[in-house]
Structures are given as structure tokens and as C-alpha cells.
Design a protein around this motif. Structure first.
Motif: not given
Length: 660
Positions: A185-189, A219-228
Motif C-alpha cells: 500500500r505505501y511502498g518502501d518509504t 540502516s539508511n540514515t536519510q530514511v531514518m531521519v525522514q521517518a522520525y
């Protein structure tokens, strides 16, 4: 990155320029309180088999004595969950009251048992009552709701037990273990990560259960920061309580790489006041994790007293997705170029070919030629001490403008100006000049840069709130549509190597993950040295850290990346020894990402970013992956590294190591 006029709807923290801790609700975990006005809590996780009661207890004590305030222990099945009672009893008997957390993945029954024993349980919504087979499933709204009802029924017993026992819960989403349902539904996002947690959170709130901490690990810092960041906004928009945040970069790795990668993710969020508890995940013994977490946290003890930074009224950044700031190409800076590394060697008054080795360039006298490794810097800054010999191809020299002006060979050297010098000089290099300013001079510098296509800014600040002060300067450049390339310069007083890694990763990495910065420079100007050897060691450290920060922020891949979990009681082999063995054989594969996971829980899902994977699948057995595809199963561990290399070779990604 095109300038935008984002409103306060894009605020994910209380202030973008003033340090303010996000006010979360307090959650009691034994004698420890996470959130509210309480200090940020340090935690870690055991690596000993949970059925080894004495071994677990001894490791817990070592962790507590290293500064750990909360201890997580895996409970992969009912028998481990039951044994948490024995571990807890022995710790209490020996005078240790540190709260325990049960780590649960696929086994709701184990979670329900553990919730009656320990002070907190961690569940992963991606696999607690869901599944991951990398299947794409078409859902109607009705069928999706049916799945949510199924999850609700499986989750409700745990909530009931937690309420009855006063047990807290962490809803811990991991980027790599999003369920097939969420992925479909949302993808790997980051949005998928957030929604995965919110589905479980809605069930908790429907049951009036609020003793919850949330995490968004990757483990991907960009994804981690964006998700929080997105989580905080969605909690606010959805009318949820402001739950405490558990910060962590999962599978960060070991040694310098692991520390830098952790700091890029965790430090970036701490700068904006986000985070109530921290776990640094290193592929090392867990007692080494707490001091790193503490060093990150302690930077903010007195941060609120920093000098004022002008307010950001509209925010021209995109905090929930990566978008590189548009900059003009000047020489090899900006535009499509990778960020450049400038290494400061200006404190060396006598420079020979031997010292250049510290910045990744090697002179081979028997061949009378130079070689460069994967961390050969792009520029060296020599200040008033010019290099007296011809530099190798691939490295260039920056000198103070006052020195450069009197050099015979000005073509192959480049001047660095102060703003005062830049405004009055008529003597510029025809291709590349450097203008060093601090954040308070940015408006004045913008006026001097109109029409210039030959200048790179060196941007620094004296503000203790370093990253936001530098970010504010970038906002000024964006608002003025000034597209000059910018190298970020940071400098620190004498301190331990670990602090330099963590501080630079936070201050510069926090900008890079938002697409800000065309280069990095760690300065020696605040350092005090006693010997030449100390200077060289610091230069070597700065050069290595610079490349590490760029790699951790995913902006320049200069070496092999190891996505290795920190080990736990589920691990099926010696993770530290295996990681070291794989690194020894593969650390010349520039830009290749290798996942090294102790078990299937931290397997193909958790190493979502990896090109190749090495995963424990049984005692002495390894499963090897290419991306998410299984290539070989049940490979004997003594043959697994060779088989991994064969897979890389067959894929055309192998190169033979070259000695220097």
C-alpha cells in the motif's frame, strides 16, 4: 532543490533555530522514566543466548557499569521469555534494579509471557502479527480493513497483559521489515514505516493504553531521519499523544564506521530536540555502546544557552525526502559532483611526501610515482605553509590568499580569501577561489558573490548550536537563490577521537542528509598539539572521518559498506569475528554494500539496502543473498565467505585487491 514556501505545517520540531527538547509524555519503565522533562535514557541489548542465565546476568552487569540504564534481551520463543524471570531475579538478587525489555519479533505468545515478567516489551509491527514474503498483494479498502481487524485480535491480549502489569511497550518499526501488506500500500518509504506503527498505536489508544515508546529505525540514515520527522508530524496531525521517541540507526556496523553512521542519524534528530532514549547499535560487545550514546547525549546538557540564531519563518527544505540543494558547478564542486573532501594540514610547518600518506596519497620512491587509496582527499589546505614539491594527480592545494598572491605557480594552487580580502582584491584565480565566512556573514557574502562563477564558499560558525546555525545560513542562500557551492567547515578543541567522529557526523552529516553541502573540511585551527606525530595522527583522523561522514550520509560512497547487526541472543555465529573476516576479504570493493546478519530476524528485510547478504540460518549454516534473492542456502560457515565472493564475482562486481 528548488526554493519553496513551505509553511509551519512542515515543522517537525518546536524550533528550527533554538534548541528546545520536544515535550513528550512520560512513560514509566520500572524505576526509569522515558520522556517528559526527564534526561535522555541510554539503553543497549545483550548478545548472550537468553537461555544462558549466568552469562546474560554477567553481561547485563557489564552493560550497567558502562552506563546502560535500560537493558533489552531477545525472547524469540516462549522458553526464552520464561527465562527472563530467572535473569531478572538474579540481577535483583545481586543488587541491580535496571529495567529489562523483552525483544519480540514473530512470537506474540512469547510477548504475552514476557509482559508479565519484565518492565517493557518491544514489538516490531512488521512481523508481530503480519508477514513478509516480498509478495505484492492487491488490497481493496475492505480487504485491508479485514487484515487490520485480524491484527487487532492478535494484538489485544498483549495490550491487556501490559495494562494489568504496568508494563510499557515499544512499537519499533524497522525499515527493512515492513510487512508485505504495508509495502503493497505505501511502498518502501518513511510513510510506510510511520503508518506501520500508527496502525498498532490506534489499537492501543482504543484500549486506553498509553505507556508507549516509538522508534523508526533504518540502516539508511536519510530514511531514518525522514521517518522520525514524519512520525512526529503525523502524531500531531492525527491527535495522538506526543509519545517518547527511541532513537537508533539499525545495523550501523563497527568501529569508526558504526560510530559515524549512528551519529549522522541520531545526532541529526537530537539537534532538533527529538529523542527521549538512545541505543547505538554497534557490531561490538554491548558495553561499548553506552559510552557512545552518552557522548552523543551529553552535547545537549547546556545547549539551550547557545547564541541566538535568526528565526526561519518559511522553510525551503523538504524534511521528509532527500533533495540536493541546486548549486552551480565551479571547477569540481557543486552541481552533479560528489561532495569534496578538503583536509587541513596547515599546522605542519614542514611537509614531505611521507606526511601526504595521512591524507590517502602514497609516494612510492622505488617507482617514483604516486598512488591513491579510496580515501585520498581532493584538496589539502596548507594555509601559510605551502607544499614545496609537486603534488600527485587527484590532489590540489589551497593556500591563504596572502601567500598565494606571491606564488610563482598560481595556476595549480588555489587561494582562500577572508570576506574582507575578497571584497577588495583584483587578483583572483581564473577557475577556482575559496571564500571563507561564518554564518553571520552570509548576507554580506551573498552581495559579493553576485555574478561570480569561480568561487566556492567555506562556511563555518562559532555558535555552539552548530548544525542549525549552519542550516540557517543555507536557508539564506536558498532564499536568495544563491547557487554558489558550499563546503562546510567544522573545528573542535582538543578531544578524544570518538568525540570528533560523533560531533562531525552530527554537525555536517545533519546537513548532508537534507541535501545541503558540496564539501566537508575538518579544521585544525582549534586543536592544540605537542608533537609532529600528534598532528599527523589528527590529520589522518580528520581525513578518514570526512569520508566516513559522506558515506554515512549516503552522499559519496568511497568504500565498502557493511550493514551488520549488533548481535543478540538470536545470533547463530560470532558476528564480530565474521564481520572482521568478511571485511578483510572485501574492504576494497568501493561502494558495494554487504549485509551481515546473525539470524533471519535481521535477515533479508533488515538488510534492505544491501547488495549482497550473509545471514545465519542454522547452527554452522549460512544463507547467501543477492539483494533480496536467496542465492545459496545452508552453506557451511567455513565455506560461506568464499561462496559469497563467488556470488559477487559472478555478478561482475568483484575486483582483485591491489596492494599499496
Amino acid at each position: 532543490m528548488e526554493p519553496t514556501t513551505n509553511t509551519l505545517d512542515f515543522r517537525y520540531c518546536d524550533s528550527l533555530t533554538k534548541y528546545v527538547r520536544r515535550k513528550s509524555i512520560p512513560v514509566k519503565i520500572g524505576d526509569v522514566i522515558i520522556g517528559g522533562d526527564n534526561p535522555i535514557v541510554v539503553q543497549s541489548m545483550t548478545t548472550v543466548d537468553t537461555m544462558d542465565t549466568q552469562g546474560s546476568v554477567e553481561q547485563c552487569i557489564r552493560m550497567i557499569e558502562s552506563g546502560c540504564e535500560l537493558i533489552r534481551i531477545t525472547a524469540p520463543s516462549i522458553k526464552e521469555a520464561e527465562n527472563l524471570r530467572n535473569i531478572k531475579a538474579e540481577l535483583r538478587k545481586r543488587g541491580y534494579n535496571t529495567p529489562l525489555v523483552a525483544d519480540i519479533h514473530f512470537t506474540p505468545n512469547a510477548a504475552e509471557i514476557a509482559a508479565g515478567i519484565v518492565e517493557k516489551v518491544r514489538i516490531n509491527p512488521g512481523n508481530y502479527a503480519d508477514k513478509k514474503k516480498f509478495e505484492v498483494i492487491e488490497y481493496t479498502d475492505e480487504s485491508y480493513q479485514e487484515e487490520l481487524m485480524r491484527i487487532r485480535e492478535r494484538f489485544l491480549p498483549l495490550i491487556k497483559i501490559c495494562k494489568e502489569n504496568g508494563t510499557a511497550m515499544r512499537i519499533g518499526t524497522n525499515h527493512g521489515s515492513l510487512s508485505d501488506r504495508i509495502m503493497s500500500r505505501y511502498g518502501d518509504t518513511p510513510l510506510g514505516m510511520v503508518e506501520s506503527a500508527l496502525e498498532f498505536l490506534r489499537i492501543c489508544e482504543d484500549e486506553n493504553y498509553y505507556d508507549i515508546v516509538i522508534s523508526m529505525k533504518s540502516s539508511n540514515t536519510q530514511v531514518m531521519v525522514q521517518a522520525y520527522r514524519l512520525l512526529v508530524q503525523k502524531l500531531d496531525e492525527g491527535g495522538f499523544k506526543p509519545y517518547p521517541l527511541h532513537l537508533g540507526v539499525t545495523e550501523a556496523g563497527e568501529a569508526e564506521d558504526g560510530r559515524i553512521k549512528s551519529a549522522v542519524g541520531i545526532g541529526t534528530l537530537l539537534e532538533d530536540g527529538l529523542g527521549d532514549t538512545v541505543r547505538v547499535s554497534l557490531t561490538e560487545d554491548p558495553e561499548f555502546e553506552a559510552p557512545v550514546a552518552r557522548a552523543l547525549i551529553e552535547r545537549y546538557a547546556y545547549r539551550s544557552s547557545h547564541d541566538m540564531i535568526p528565526e526561519i519563518k518559511t522553510y525551503p527544505l523538504r524534511p521528509f525526502e532527500y533533495s540536493k540543494r541546486i548549486s552551480a558547478e565551479v571547477f569540481n564542486f557543486g552541481d552533479h559532483n560528489v561532495p569534496r573532501v578538503i583536509t587541513d594540514i596547515s599546522r605542519m610547518d614542514r611537509i614531505t611526501e611521507k606526511e601526504i600518506k595521512a591524507v590517502g596519497h602514497f609516494y612510492l620512491p622505488e617507482l617514483d610515482k604516486w598512488k591513491m587509496n579510496d580515501q585520498g582527499c581532493d584538496f589539502v589546505y596548507t594555509g601559510i605553509n605551502p607544499i614545496p614539491f609537486m603534488l600527485p594527480n587527484g590532489m590540489r592545494e589551497i593556500q591563504d590568499a596572502s601567500v598565494w598572491a606571491h606564488m610563482k605557480d598560481q595556476k595549480n594552487k588555489y587561494p582562500l580569501f577572508t570576506l574582507a580580502e575578497y571584497k577588495v582584491t583584483m587578483n583572483f584565480h581564473p577557475e577556482l577561489n575559496f571564500l571563507e565566512i561564518n554564518d553571520l556573514q552570509v548576507e554580506e557574502a551573498i552581495n559579493s558573490l553576485v555574478g561570480r562563477k569561480d568561487t566556492v564558499l567555506i562556511l563555518k560558525t562559532e555558535n555552539t548550536h552548530t548544525m542549525p546555525a549552519l542550516r540557517r545560513a543555507f536557508v539564506s542562500l536558498l532564499e536568495a537563490d544563491c547557487r554558489v557551492p558550499v563546503t562546510v567547515k567544522v573545528s573542535y578543541p582538543d578531544q578524544a577521537a570518538d568525540q570528533t567522529m560523533l560531533y562531525a557526523a552530527t554537525d555536517v552529516g545533519g546537513l548532508l542528509v537534507d541535501g545541503l553541502g558540496d564539501g566537508i573540511m575538518l579544521s585544525l585551527e582549534k586543536e592544540g598539539f605537542h608533537t609532529r606525530v600528534e598532528v599527523i595522527e589528527q590529520i589522518k583522523l580528520h581525513n578518514s572521518v570526512s569520508f566516513g561522514v559522506l558515506q554515512a550520509a549516503r552522499t559519496r560512497m568511497s568504500k565498502t559498506e557493511y550493514i551488520s547487526c549488533p548481535s543478540c541472543g538470536r545470533t547463530l555465529f560470532d558476528l564480530q569475528e565474521t564481520t572482521a573476516m568478511i571485511r578483510k576479504r572485501t574492504d576494497h570493493l568501493k561502494g558495494v554494500k554487504i549485509g551481515i546478519m546473525g539470524c533471519i530476524v535481521n535477515g533479508p528485510g533488515e538488510m534492505a539496502d544491501a547488495d549482497y547478504g550473509y545471514v545465519g540460518s542454522g547452527k554452522g549454516k549460512i544463507t547467501l543473498y543477492k539483494g533480496k534473492e536467496v542465492m545459496k542456502r545452508s552453506v557451511p560457515s567455513e565455506k560461506a565467505v568464499d561462496e559469497l565472493i563467488n556470488i559477487i564475482r559472478e555478478d561482475g562486481m568483484w575486483i582483485e585487491p591491489e596492494s599499496i
